[in-house]
Design a protein around this motif. Structure first.
Motif, PDB file in Angstrom:
ATOM      1  N   UNK A  54      92.202  60.530   6.193  1.00  0.00           N
ATOM      2  CA  UNK A  54      91.848  59.153   5.041  1.00  0.00           C
ATOM      3  C   UNK A  54      91.689  59.774   3.577  1.00  0.00           C
ATOM      4  N   UNK A  55      92.793  59.181   3.002  1.00  0.00           N
ATOM      5  CA  UNK A  55      92.207  59.659   1.686  1.00  0.00           C
ATOM      6  C   UNK A  55      90.847  59.045   0.909  1.00  0.00           C
ATOM      7  N   UNK A  56      90.260  60.158  -0.171  1.00  0.00           N
ATOM      8  CA  UNK A  56      89.513  60.100  -0.622  1.00  0.00           C
ATOM      9  C   UNK A  56      89.351  59.258  -2.020  1.00  0.00           C
ATOM     10  N   UNK A  57      88.563  58.497  -2.672  1.00  0.00           N
ATOM     11  CA  UNK A  57      89.086  57.910  -3.817  1.00  0.00           C
ATOM     12  C   UNK A  57      88.529  58.708  -4.478  1.00  0.00           C
ATOM     13  N   UNK A  58      89.446  58.404  -6.563  1.00  0.00           N
ATOM     14  CA  UNK A  58      89.725  59.475  -7.096  1.00  0.00           C
ATOM     15  C   UNK A  58      88.783  59.099  -8.258  1.00  0.00           C
ATOM     16  N   UNK A  59      87.784  59.784  -9.127  1.00  0.00           N
ATOM     17  CA  UNK A  59      86.991  59.547  -9.767  1.00  0.00           C
ATOM     18  C   UNK A  59      87.835  59.447 -11.323  1.00  0.00           C
ATOM     19  N   UNK A  60      87.756  57.967 -11.643  1.00  0.00           N
ATOM     20  CA  UNK A  60      88.088  57.225 -13.044  1.00  0.00           C
ATOM     21  C   UNK A  60      87.824  58.238 -14.699  1.00  0.00           C
ATOM     22  N   UNK A  61      87.921  58.532 -15.440  1.00  0.00           N
ATOM     23  CA  UNK A  61      86.880  59.267 -16.739  1.00  0.00           C
ATOM     24  C   UNK A  61      87.549  58.408 -17.965  1.00  0.00           C
ATOM     25  N   UNK A  62      86.911  57.823 -18.660  1.00  0.00           N
ATOM     26  CA  UNK A  62      87.128  56.053 -19.643  1.00  0.00           C
ATOM     27  C   UNK A  62      87.145  56.892 -20.923  1.00  0.00           C
ATOM     28  N   UNK A 343      87.834  55.254  -7.288  1.00  0.00           N
ATOM     29  CA  UNK A 343      88.443  54.325  -7.500  1.00  0.00           C
ATOM     30  C   UNK A 343      89.151  54.598  -6.538  1.00  0.00           C
ATOM     31  N   UNK A 344      90.274  53.378  -5.299  1.00  0.00           N
ATOM     32  CA  UNK A 344      90.746  54.032  -4.344  1.00  0.00           C
ATOM     33  C   UNK A 344      92.248  54.225  -4.945  1.00  0.00           C
ATOM     34  N   UNK A 345      93.166  55.027  -4.826  1.00  0.00           N
ATOM     35  CA  UNK A 345      94.519  55.650  -4.907  1.00  0.00           C
ATOM     36  C   UNK A 345      95.264  55.314  -3.991  1.00  0.00           C
ATOM     37  N   UNK A 346      96.894  54.418  -4.208  1.00  0.00           N
ATOM     38  CA  UNK A 346      97.877  54.295  -3.570  1.00  0.00           C
ATOM     39  C   UNK A 346      98.163  55.272  -2.319  1.00  0.00           C
ATOM     40  N   UNK A 347      98.235  55.484  -1.470  1.00  0.00           N
ATOM     41  CA  UNK A 347      98.562  56.032  -0.409  1.00  0.00           C
ATOM     42  C   UNK A 347      99.878  57.307  -1.279  1.00  0.00           C
TER      43      UNK A 347
END
Length: 353
Positions: A54-62, A343-347
């Motif tokens: 599975x793919x891990x979520x990415x950390x989105x920085x504001x 946030x979950x990124x697309x494949x």
């Protein structure tokens, strides 16, 4: 007939047709798949071909200024960036299934945004005193419901709900029979068709959106060591769900995290010493749980802090029972809680640089 019976008796697992072996191994968990792959060369080949990581979520920085947002992939230790002027003047409130929920304080505009497809779904205007709000599933689903709770008095909370396509929010007030103080430090999660709200002091409120009922569970807050709570400890508290279980993570500057799972049968918080291969991704606004990730990521908690020298996300392993990188414990109470979100990124996505 005797020859046929003798042939069947001599057959072994290694004689299974490839199609049948693929079907069996494709249904195994990642751990069992790895174990099966060492049986023989043939099993290794088949196990590798059907293995799904599975793919891990990415950390989105504001960003503090401008419209460029950074995304950090902890599995590959890569950072991407993309310009998103659509989010200008907005606060990110929550994320689920790759969608962001945003709020514009000046106009009280609430809307969904997918940073990977650039889709926008507008919602009725709503004035939020603070951005503690959650939604049940992707807004493209007919089952999507939004939920937020506001403190009215020591014994009353106001709960507001909405859904994509609605013309207004619905707000109802509820009486609390047990201690429950709603604040900006609440944690929200949707699990088993219910919204769970963890209050500042550790009491758990439950809202059923279909029946519009609210109750506070008679479960005392998780027990932590007396010296565990320090300055701004409430910022270092996280909640998520995994396969129907509610999981809470408590952290404190120089102490190891303590992880609890809610036992709804015994009505008590059970301290966890292992995650059984699950990986938790903790951030102030929204936390997530994943299974079947890369081996080094499993049975760990990944926090919303990256040591960019070496590009490594700070994590805590329940196998080694320590932080990685070593001595990289962080006072989460001192961190700006609204600076990032998982946030979950697309494949497959090629829109990043």
């Amino acid at each position: 007939m005797e020859v046929e019976n003798e042939y069947l008796e001599l057959q072994t697992w290694s004689d299974l047709p490839t199609e049948l072996l693929e079907l069996i191994l494709s249904r195994l968990s990642l751990d069992d798949n790895v174990r099966a792959s060492v049986v023989c060369k043939r099993w290794h080949s088949v196990a590798t071909s059907v293995c799904v990581v599975n793919q891990s979520p990415w950390l989105m920085y504001f960003p503090k200024f401008g419209d460029w947002y950074e995304f950090y992939d902890p599995a590959h230790r890569k950072t991407y960036s993309i310009e998103l002027p659509e989010l200008r003047g907005s606060r990110v409130c929550y994320t689920k299934d790759g969608w962001l929920l945003l709020y514009r304080p000046r106009t009280h505009r609430v809307f969904f945004f997918n940073p990977f497809t650039m889709e926008i779904i507008k919602l009725p205007r709503f004035e939020m005193s603070y951005q503690i709000v959650a939604f049940s599933c992707a807004p493209t689903s007919p089952d999507c419901v939004l939920f937020t709770v506001k403190h009215v008095s020591p014994t009353v909370v106001a709960i507001s709900t909405c859904y994509p396509g609605a013309t207004e929010w619905t707000t109802l007030s509820y009486q609390n029979r047990l201690p429950f103080v709603s604040s900006i430090w609440n944690k929200l999660v949707f699990c088993n068709g219910l919204f769970y709200c963890l209050s500042l002091t550790g009491w758990l409120g439950v809202f059923n959106s279909s029946e519009r009922t609210w109750s506070v569970l008679s479960v005392p807050p998780p027990k932590c060591p007396e010296n565990f709570f320090a300055k701004n400890w409430w910022k270092g508290k996280f909640m998520t769900e995994h396969e129907g279980d509610i999981i809470v993570i408590y952290t404190c500057s120089n102490e190891n995290p303590i992880i609890f799972k809610l036992d709804l049968t015994l009505l008590e918080w059970e301290e966890m010493t292992t995650l059984d291969g699950v990986t938790l991704f903790a951030s102030f606004l929204s936390s997530h749980a994943r299974t079947d990730l890369h081996g080094i990521m499993r049975n760990s908690v990944f926090f919303s802090k990256v040591r960019f020298y070496g590009k490594r996300c700070i994590s805590f392993s329940l196998d080694g029972y320590r932080y990685y990188p070593r001595k990289q414990w962080h006072d989460w109470g001192e961190q700006d809680p609204f600076e990032n979100i998982w946030i979950e990124p697309p494949k497959d996505f090629s829109g990043f640089t």
